[in-house]
Design a protein around this motif. Structure first.
Motif, PDB file in Angstrom:
ATOM      1  N   LEU A  14       0.830  -1.204   0.000  1.00  0.00           N
ATOM      2  CA  LEU A  14       0.000   0.000   0.000  1.00  0.00           C
ATOM      3  C   LEU A  14       0.867   1.258   0.000  1.00  0.00           C
ATOM      4  N   LEU A  15       1.908   1.253   0.812  1.00  0.00           N
ATOM      5  CA  LEU A  15       2.801   2.410   0.893  1.00  0.00           C
ATOM      6  C   LEU A  15       3.487   2.670  -0.436  1.00  0.00           C
ATOM      7  N   GLU A  16       3.909   1.609  -1.105  1.00  0.00           N
ATOM      8  CA  GLU A  16       4.552   1.766  -2.407  1.00  0.00           C
ATOM      9  C   GLU A  16       3.623   2.423  -3.412  1.00  0.00           C
ATOM     10  N   GLN A  17       2.355   1.980  -3.419  1.00  0.00           N
ATOM     11  CA  GLN A  17       1.394   2.557  -4.363  1.00  0.00           C
ATOM     12  C   GLN A  17       1.139   4.027  -4.048  1.00  0.00           C
ATOM     13  N   MET A  18       1.013   4.361  -2.766  1.00  0.00           N
ATOM     14  CA  MET A  18       0.805   5.753  -2.383  1.00  0.00           C
ATOM     15  C   MET A  18       1.985   6.613  -2.821  1.00  0.00           C
ATOM     16  N   TYR A  19       3.177   6.117  -2.582  1.00  0.00           N
ATOM     17  CA  TYR A  19       4.371   6.876  -2.924  1.00  0.00           C
ATOM     18  C   TYR A  19       4.476   7.070  -4.442  1.00  0.00           C
ATOM     19  N   LEU A  20       4.229   6.007  -5.207  1.00  0.00           N
ATOM     20  CA  LEU A  20       4.312   6.098  -6.660  1.00  0.00           C
ATOM     21  C   LEU A  20       3.339   7.135  -7.219  1.00  0.00           C
ATOM     22  N   LEU A  21       2.100   7.116  -6.708  1.00  0.00           N
ATOM     23  CA  LEU A  21       1.100   8.067  -7.206  1.00  0.00           C
ATOM     24  C   LEU A  21       1.484   9.506  -6.856  1.00  0.00           C
ATOM     25  N   CYS A  22       1.987   9.705  -5.639  1.00  0.00           N
ATOM     26  CA  CYS A  22       2.395  11.056  -5.255  1.00  0.00           C
ATOM     27  C   CYS A  22       3.560  11.538  -6.117  1.00  0.00           C
ATOM     28  N   GLN A  23       4.502  10.651  -6.416  1.00  0.00           N
ATOM     29  CA  GLN A  23       5.620  11.031  -7.273  1.00  0.00           C
ATOM     30  C   GLN A  23       5.152  11.324  -8.688  1.00  0.00           C
ATOM     31  N   GLU A  24       4.249  10.496  -9.190  1.00  0.00           N
ATOM     32  CA  GLU A  24       3.740  10.659 -10.551  1.00  0.00           C
ATOM     33  C   GLU A  24       3.028  11.993 -10.717  1.00  0.00           C
ATOM     34  N   GLN A  25       2.307  12.419  -9.668  1.00  0.00           N
ATOM     35  CA  GLN A  25       1.486  13.626  -9.765  1.00  0.00           C
ATOM     36  C   GLN A  25       2.087  14.817  -9.016  1.00  0.00           C
ATOM     37  N   ASN A  26       3.287  14.627  -8.461  1.00  0.00           N
ATOM     38  CA  ASN A  26       3.978  15.712  -7.747  1.00  0.00           C
ATOM     39  C   ASN A  26       3.161  16.205  -6.554  1.00  0.00           C
ATOM     40  N   THR A  27       2.470  15.287  -5.920  1.00  0.00           N
ATOM     41  CA  THR A  27       1.647  15.619  -4.758  1.00  0.00           C
ATOM     42  C   THR A  27       2.490  15.583  -3.490  1.00  0.00           C
ATOM     43  N   ALA A  28       2.324  16.577  -2.634  1.00  0.00           N
ATOM     44  CA  ALA A  28       2.985  16.589  -1.327  1.00  0.00           C
ATOM     45  C   ALA A  28       2.152  15.764  -0.354  1.00  0.00           C
ATOM     46  N   MET A  29       2.823  14.983   0.497  1.00  0.00           N
ATOM     47  CA  MET A  29       2.097  14.136   1.441  1.00  0.00           C
ATOM     48  C   MET A  29       2.494  14.456   2.885  1.00  0.00           C
ATOM     49  N   LEU A  30       1.483  14.616   3.731  1.00  0.00           N
ATOM     50  CA  LEU A  30       1.684  14.682   5.171  1.00  0.00           C
ATOM     51  C   LEU A  30       1.241  13.337   5.724  1.00  0.00           C
ATOM     52  N   LEU A  31       2.202  12.538   6.172  1.00  0.00           N
ATOM     53  CA  LEU A  31       1.941  11.170   6.616  1.00  0.00           C
ATOM     54  C   LEU A  31       1.970  11.117   8.133  1.00  0.00           C
ATOM     55  N   VAL A  32       0.812  10.868   8.742  1.00  0.00           N
ATOM     56  CA  VAL A  32       0.697  10.781  10.194  1.00  0.00           C
ATOM     57  C   VAL A  32       0.693   9.312  10.591  1.00  0.00           C
ATOM     58  N   SER A  33       1.600   8.936  11.478  1.00  0.00           N
ATOM     59  CA  SER A  33       1.655   7.536  11.897  1.00  0.00           C
ATOM     60  C   SER A  33       2.354   7.404  13.236  1.00  0.00           C
ATOM     61  N   HIS A  34       1.888   6.443  14.026  1.00  0.00           N
ATOM     62  CA  HIS A  34       2.584   6.103  15.267  1.00  0.00           C
ATOM     63  C   HIS A  34       3.650   5.051  14.998  1.00  0.00           C
ATOM     64  N   ASP A  35       3.602   4.467  13.789  1.00  0.00           N
ATOM     65  CA  ASP A  35       4.518   3.388  13.417  1.00  0.00           C
ATOM     66  C   ASP A  35       5.784   3.988  12.804  1.00  0.00           C
ATOM     67  N   LEU A  36       6.866   3.942  13.559  1.00  0.00           N
ATOM     68  CA  LEU A  36       8.108   4.556  13.091  1.00  0.00           C
ATOM     69  C   LEU A  36       8.698   3.805  11.904  1.00  0.00           C
ATOM     70  N   GLY A  37       8.353   2.526  11.759  1.00  0.00           N
ATOM     71  CA  GLY A  37       8.788   1.788  10.581  1.00  0.00           C
ATOM     72  C   GLY A  37       8.163   2.345   9.318  1.00  0.00           C
ATOM     73  N   VAL A  38       6.883   2.674   9.381  1.00  0.00           N
ATOM     74  CA  VAL A  38       6.180   3.276   8.246  1.00  0.00           C
ATOM     75  C   VAL A  38       6.782   4.634   7.917  1.00  0.00           C
ATOM     76  N   ILE A  39       7.056   5.425   8.944  1.00  0.00           N
ATOM     77  CA  ILE A  39       7.647   6.748   8.738  1.00  0.00           C
ATOM     78  C   ILE A  39       9.018   6.623   8.082  1.00  0.00           C
ATOM     79  N   ALA A  40       9.852   5.715   8.577  1.00  0.00           N
ATOM     80  CA  ALA A  40      11.189   5.530   8.013  1.00  0.00           C
ATOM     81  C   ALA A  40      11.119   5.069   6.565  1.00  0.00           C
TER      82      ALA A  40
END
Length: 276
Positions: A195-221
């Motif tokens: 899921l994270l890969e797909q989100m990242y790819l779409l944001c890169q493709e469309q030059n979208t800025a993302m604010l990612l809120v998470s308690h999971d430091l693995g997801v953040i890293a």
């Protein structure tokens, strides 16, 4: 303002009415989001993360008061817009992905109708055009048989599939900013990564800025370019992801890193996605 900066939050102060009186929840928070970059936002419950996001989206409850500050999306100060103007910005310019996808869908309406209604509410699409775009974006998130999914109801899809549908709907309008609030909470690690890969790819493709809120430091890293740490309503540290994990400066940041089982201050194993 730097042309790459799409969202600029400056000196945001928010108070909330409680039975014990007014309480400051967000205290002098400032940060910027740049095109195509991911800013990770971490902190314990009650640190002010969600209130900051709700302020950006114009969705604060009446008990919350913005005392001071500005939130600029491009050249527009969102805090000066009326309710109708903010409503037109949400979805088209500002998109959000929530942690509980089932609550975002009407169980009596098909995925296709959800998608088509959203597209037509924010753009001049015919039903045929909206249907074609919906199928395209469902496919972009890795969902199999997207045309079939259009005819299905939310309860017929798994949590992971619904999260992908939410991402597809959010990204189909090519927003300038995507706020993802704990988007992988209900998923196992394998589905998280996909899921994270797909989100990242779409944001890169469309030059979208993302604010990612998470308690999971693995997801953040795994996802973030920079990380912002909040505690008691304040930003206590902000740094590039590698620096923050390798050389945390604030005691609270070090505590968060050390509190994660088996992690210490090292960057988690899956910190470098193939898509980057």
């Amino acid at each position: 303002m730097n042309n790459s900066i799409v969202l600029n939050v400056e000196h945001l102060h928010i108070r909330v009415s409680t039975p014990q009186g007014m309480k400051k929840i967000v205290n002098d928070v400032s940060f910027q989001l740049k095109k195509g970059e991911v800013l990770g936002l971490v902190g314990a419950s009650g640190s002010g993360k969600t209130m900051t996001c709700l302020a950006i989206m114009g969705l604060l409850q009446e008990s919350a008061i913005i005392e001071q500050g500005s939130i600029h999306l491009g050249s527009r100060n969102l805090l000066q817009l009326n309710a109708n103007q903010m409503r037109s910005m949400r979805g088209k310019e500002l998109a959000v992905i929530m942690q509980n996808p089932m609550s975002a869908f009407n169980p009596t309406i098909t995925i296709g109708n959800h998608f088509i209604e959203t597209l037509r509410a924010h753009g001049s699409f015919s039903r045929v055009e909206a249907h074609e775009m919906a199928v395209t974006y469902l496919a972009k998130t890795g969902l199999p048989h997207p045309a079939k999914i259009m005819d299905q109801y939310p309860f017929q899809l798994s949590g992971g599939m619904l999260q992908r549908v939410m991402i597809a709907i959010a990204m189909s309008l090519q927003p300038a900013v995507l706020i993802a609030d704990e988007p992988t909470t209900a998923l196992d690690s394998v589905h998280q990564v996909k899921l994270l890969e797909q989100m990242y790819l779409l944001c890169q493709e469309q030059n979208t800025a993302m604010l990612l809120v998470s308690h999971d430091l693995g997801v953040i890293a795994y996802m973030a370019d920079e990380v912002m740490v909040m505690n008691n309503g304040r930003v206590v540290e902000k740094a590039p992801v590698a620096k923050l994990f390798d050389q945390p400066e604030h005691p609270y940041t070090r505590m968060l890193l050390e509190a994660r089982p088996g992690m210490g201050t090292a960057i988690p194993e899956y910190e470098q996605p193939e898509v980057r």
